[in-house]
Motif scaffolding. Structure first.
Motif, PDB file in Angstrom:
ATOM      1  N   THR A  13       0.881  -1.114  -0.007  1.00 15.09           N
ATOM      2  CA  THR A  13      -0.203  -0.035  -0.132  1.00 15.09           C
ATOM      3  C   THR A  13       1.019   1.328   0.042  1.00 15.09           C
ATOM      4  O   THR A  13       1.658   1.531   0.829  1.00 15.09           O
ATOM      5  N   PHE A  14       0.705   2.375  -0.963  1.00 12.46           N
ATOM      6  CA  PHE A  14       1.344   3.332  -1.134  1.00 12.46           C
ATOM      7  C   PHE A  14       0.714   4.679  -0.587  1.00 12.46           C
ATOM      8  O   PHE A  14      -0.616   4.635  -0.912  1.00 12.46           O
ATOM      9  N   LEU A  15       1.426   5.569   0.199  1.00 15.47           N
ATOM     10  CA  LEU A  15       0.650   6.612   0.487  1.00 15.47           C
ATOM     11  C   LEU A  15       0.634   7.756  -0.678  1.00 15.47           C
ATOM     12  O   LEU A  15       1.471   7.742  -1.450  1.00 15.47           O
ATOM     13  N   ASP A  16       0.076   8.602  -0.408  1.00 18.84           N
ATOM     14  CA  ASP A  16      -0.387   9.524  -1.588  1.00 18.84           C
ATOM     15  C   ASP A  16       0.942  10.526  -2.093  1.00 18.84           C
ATOM     16  O   ASP A  16       1.217  10.637  -3.283  1.00 18.84           O
ATOM     17  N   PHE A  17       1.988  10.622  -0.835  1.00 21.14           N
ATOM     18  CA  PHE A  17       3.185  11.345  -1.397  1.00 21.14           C
ATOM     19  C   PHE A  17       3.901  10.278  -1.880  1.00 21.14           C
ATOM     20  O   PHE A  17       5.360  10.713  -2.128  1.00 21.14           O
ATOM     21  N   GLU A  18       3.766   9.106  -1.830  1.00 19.76           N
ATOM     22  CA  GLU A  18       4.787   8.054  -2.111  1.00 19.76           C
ATOM     23  C   GLU A  18       4.617   7.758  -4.000  1.00 19.76           C
ATOM     24  O   GLU A  18       4.952   6.532  -4.192  1.00 19.76           O
ATOM     25  N   SER A  50      12.255  14.655   4.813  1.00 18.84           N
ATOM     26  CA  SER A  50      11.786  15.850   5.049  1.00 18.84           C
ATOM     27  C   SER A  50      10.263  15.602   5.044  1.00 18.84           C
ATOM     28  O   SER A  50       9.251  16.453   4.391  1.00 18.84           O
ATOM     29  N   LEU A  51       9.448  14.700   5.682  1.00 16.64           N
ATOM     30  CA  LEU A  51       8.175  14.653   6.040  1.00 16.64           C
ATOM     31  C   LEU A  51       7.508  15.737   6.869  1.00 16.64           C
ATOM     32  O   LEU A  51       8.042  16.103   7.827  1.00 16.64           O
ATOM     33  N   GLN A  52       6.569  16.017   6.315  1.00 13.15           N
ATOM     34  CA  GLN A  52       5.763  17.089   7.162  1.00 13.15           C
ATOM     35  C   GLN A  52       4.748  16.460   8.102  1.00 13.15           C
ATOM     36  O   GLN A  52       4.590  15.173   7.997  1.00 13.15           O
ATOM     37  N   PRO A  53       4.279  16.976   9.231  1.00  9.76           N
ATOM     38  CA  PRO A  53       3.615  16.372  10.216  1.00  9.76           C
ATOM     39  C   PRO A  53       2.558  15.564   9.671  1.00  9.76           C
ATOM     40  O   PRO A  53       2.232  14.434  10.136  1.00  9.76           O
ATOM     41  N   TRP A  54       1.623  16.078   8.859  1.00 13.15           N
ATOM     42  CA  TRP A  54       0.504  15.346   8.171  1.00 13.15           C
ATOM     43  C   TRP A  54       0.957  13.994   7.541  1.00 13.15           C
ATOM     44  O   TRP A  54       0.349  13.225   7.799  1.00 13.15           O
ATOM     45  N   GLN A  55       2.174  14.194   6.973  1.00 13.16           N
ATOM     46  CA  GLN A  55       2.621  13.039   6.265  1.00 13.16           C
ATOM     47  C   GLN A  55       3.047  11.929   7.263  1.00 13.16           C
ATOM     48  O   GLN A  55       2.758  10.485   7.110  1.00 13.16           O
ATOM     49  N   VAL A 101       9.422   6.906  28.205  1.00 13.23           N
ATOM     50  CA  VAL A 101       8.645   7.108  27.085  1.00 13.23           C
ATOM     51  C   VAL A 101       9.522   7.172  25.700  1.00 13.23           C
ATOM     52  O   VAL A 101       9.981   7.918  25.362  1.00 13.23           O
ATOM     53  N   LEU A 102       9.269   5.976  24.811  1.00 13.33           N
ATOM     54  CA  LEU A 102       9.965   6.013  23.892  1.00 13.33           C
ATOM     55  C   LEU A 102       9.081   6.232  22.487  1.00 13.33           C
ATOM     56  O   LEU A 102       7.827   5.773  22.930  1.00 13.33           O
ATOM     57  N   MET A 103       9.548   6.570  21.296  1.00 13.50           N
ATOM     58  CA  MET A 103       8.844   6.994  20.286  1.00 13.50           C
ATOM     59  C   MET A 103       9.414   6.631  18.961  1.00 13.50           C
ATOM     60  O   MET A 103      10.463   6.983  18.827  1.00 13.50           O
ATOM     61  N   LEU A 104       8.554   5.599  18.052  1.00 14.95           N
ATOM     62  CA  LEU A 104       9.054   5.462  16.912  1.00 14.95           C
ATOM     63  C   LEU A 104       9.357   6.762  15.840  1.00 14.95           C
ATOM     64  O   LEU A 104       8.521   7.695  16.007  1.00 14.95           O
ATOM     65  N   GLU A 105      10.230   6.783  15.187  1.00 12.37           N
ATOM     66  CA  GLU A 105      10.646   8.217  14.375  1.00 12.37           C
ATOM     67  C   GLU A 105       9.476   8.682  13.681  1.00 12.37           C
ATOM     68  O   GLU A 105       8.979   9.896  13.471  1.00 12.37           O
ATOM     69  N   HIS A 106       8.526   7.689  13.024  1.00 10.83           N
ATOM     70  CA  HIS A 106       7.334   8.261  12.321  1.00 10.83           C
ATOM     71  C   HIS A 106       6.016   8.181  12.971  1.00 10.83           C
ATOM     72  O   HIS A 106       4.885   7.967  12.255  1.00 10.83           O
ATOM     73  N   ALA A 107       6.062   7.930  14.154  1.00  6.06           N
ATOM     74  CA  ALA A 107       4.787   7.920  15.162  1.00  6.06           C
ATOM     75  C   ALA A 107       4.417   9.310  15.523  1.00  6.06           C
ATOM     76  O   ALA A 107       5.209  10.099  15.081  1.00  6.06           O
ATOM     77  N   LYS A 163      -4.569  19.275   8.182  1.00  6.43           N
ATOM     78  CA  LYS A 163      -2.992  19.532   7.918  1.00  6.43           C
ATOM     79  C   LYS A 163      -2.170  20.587   8.807  1.00  6.43           C
ATOM     80  O   LYS A 163      -1.539  20.394   9.305  1.00  6.43           O
ATOM     81  N   ASP A 164      -3.237  21.757   9.116  1.00  2.00           N
ATOM     82  CA  ASP A 164      -2.701  22.785   9.817  1.00  2.00           C
ATOM     83  C   ASP A 164      -2.719  22.351  11.285  1.00  2.00           C
ATOM     84  O   ASP A 164      -1.794  22.818  11.867  1.00  2.00           O
ATOM     85  N   ALA A 165      -3.703  21.650  11.686  1.00  2.00           N
ATOM     86  CA  ALA A 165      -3.862  21.395  12.975  1.00  2.00           C
ATOM     87  C   ALA A 165      -2.619  20.542  13.330  1.00  2.00           C
ATOM     88  O   ALA A 165      -2.138  20.525  14.393  1.00  2.00           O
ATOM     89  N   ALA A 166      -2.396  19.443  12.474  1.00  2.00           N
ATOM     90  CA  ALA A 166      -1.296  18.583  12.706  1.00  2.00           C
ATOM     91  C   ALA A 166       0.198  19.165  13.025  1.00  2.00           C
ATOM     92  O   ALA A 166       0.970  18.784  13.640  1.00  2.00           O
TER      93      ALA A 166
END
Length: 317
Positions: free
Chosen positions: A3-8, A54-59, A214-220, A242-245
């Motif tokens: 499954t590909f995301l829209d920016f991919e 260079s992912l944005q928060p929404w991505q 508390v650990l967090m994965l890079e893209h979580a 997107k603005d809220a993110a």
């Protein structure tokens, strides 16, 4: 089928060409096809690195919600042995949105607990998309108290959009159950490590993530409310998610800078869903190093450090 995301979209196109060339190569001219495939695979690797650096928060939110991302059951199977899930809250019923029980991690007895979203339609319905009802949090309290009684370190995996907001859940005391679970996290005298593996949403996440580490994965992502919910409340316009993110500072980098999380676990290029084993191995290494550090603290020191950690967040923000 990936499954590909829209920016991919560019990646999807390249991987489609690779699949075509491999099919042609299987019929003949394999040497020539192999070289073209190699060049395209190198291009995919470069493109993935460029996009994911260079992912944005929404991505990042889209990556955190990717359906092929490893879930709690995958981590339980990959990192632990002798896992025995325990059911029921001993008050109302079983809640499959939260799974937990004793297990062994690198030979050491621990208790693991986490949200499970499910991997297909049937399992997602069975696990209620990882959104727990009050009985799920009461089961979590029962298991954490058991871990405390038997001196078992607790490892929690966070992956939920939030607690289930249904009428029945509210009638059975959803807010009280979340508060009790959060209080239990602060009260136990054993090491408690939480890892946000996908989506950490609202009190439904905090109820299992009030931990020493508390650990967090890079893209979580980790937030008080979903970007869609925030945009509906703030601007009465869900299209501004997107603005809220961006405004909510939901990414690992933002939260590490604010002191809300302790460390970031880096993901393979292209996200955890592209190389699940590599991502889960990195999580295992982070758990191991932090358990080693916390093992030397006595119960009072663990409780005090945990409470001071969360009080400091309020002072610093």
């Amino acid at each position: 089928m990936r499954t590909f995301l829209d920016f991919e979209s560019s990646i999807a196109e390249l991987e489609g060409k690779i699949a075509e060339l491999k099919a042609i190569g299987a019929e003949g001219n394999s040497i020539q096809m192999d070289e073209e495939v190699r060049q395209l695979e190198q291009k995919v690797s470069r493109s993935l690195t460029q996009i994911y650096d260079s992912l944005q928060p929404w991505q990042k939110m889209q990556v955190a919600r990717h359906p092929e991302r490893p879930h709690f059951v995958d981590y339980a199977r990959f990192l632990f042995t002798d896992f025995t899930p325990l059911s029921g809250d001993r008050k109302f019923s079983e809640d499959r949105a939260i799974i937990g029980g004793p297990a062994r991690f690198q030979g050491e007895s621990v208790l693991i607990i986490g949200h499970e979203k499910g991997a297909d339609t049937a399992s997602r319905l069975n696990h209620n998309f990882g959104m727990a009802r009050p009985e799920g949090y009461r089961k979590a309290v029962r298991l954490m108290e058991m871990a405390d009684r038997f001196s078992l370190p607790i490892i929690s995996f966070i992956d939920t959009a939030g607690a289930y907001p249904g009428i029945g859940a509210e009638e059975r005391g959803q807010a009280e159950a979340i508060a009790r679970s959060t209080e239990c996290c602060l009260r136990v005298g054993v090491p408690l490590i939480s890892i946000i593996i996908g989506e950490g949403g609202s009190g439904g996440a905090v109820a299992l993530a009030t931990a020493n580490v508390v650990l967090m994965l890079e893209h979580a992502i980790y937030s008080v409310i979903s970007p869609e919910g925030a945009s509906s409340i703030l601007w009465r316009d869900s299209t501004r998610a997107k603005d809220a993110a961006t405004a909510m500072k939901i990414t690992a980098d933002d939260l590490k800078r604010l002191g809300v999380i302790d460390d970031i676990i880096h993901e393979p290029v292209g996200g955890a869903h592209r190389s699940p084993d590599e991502a889960m191995t990195a999580v295992g290494e982070a758990i191991s190093s932090n358990l080693l550090r916390l093992r030397h603290l006595n119960p009072d020191e663990l409780r005090r450090a945990r409470r001071e950690k969360f009080l400091a967040i309020g002072r610093n923000l």
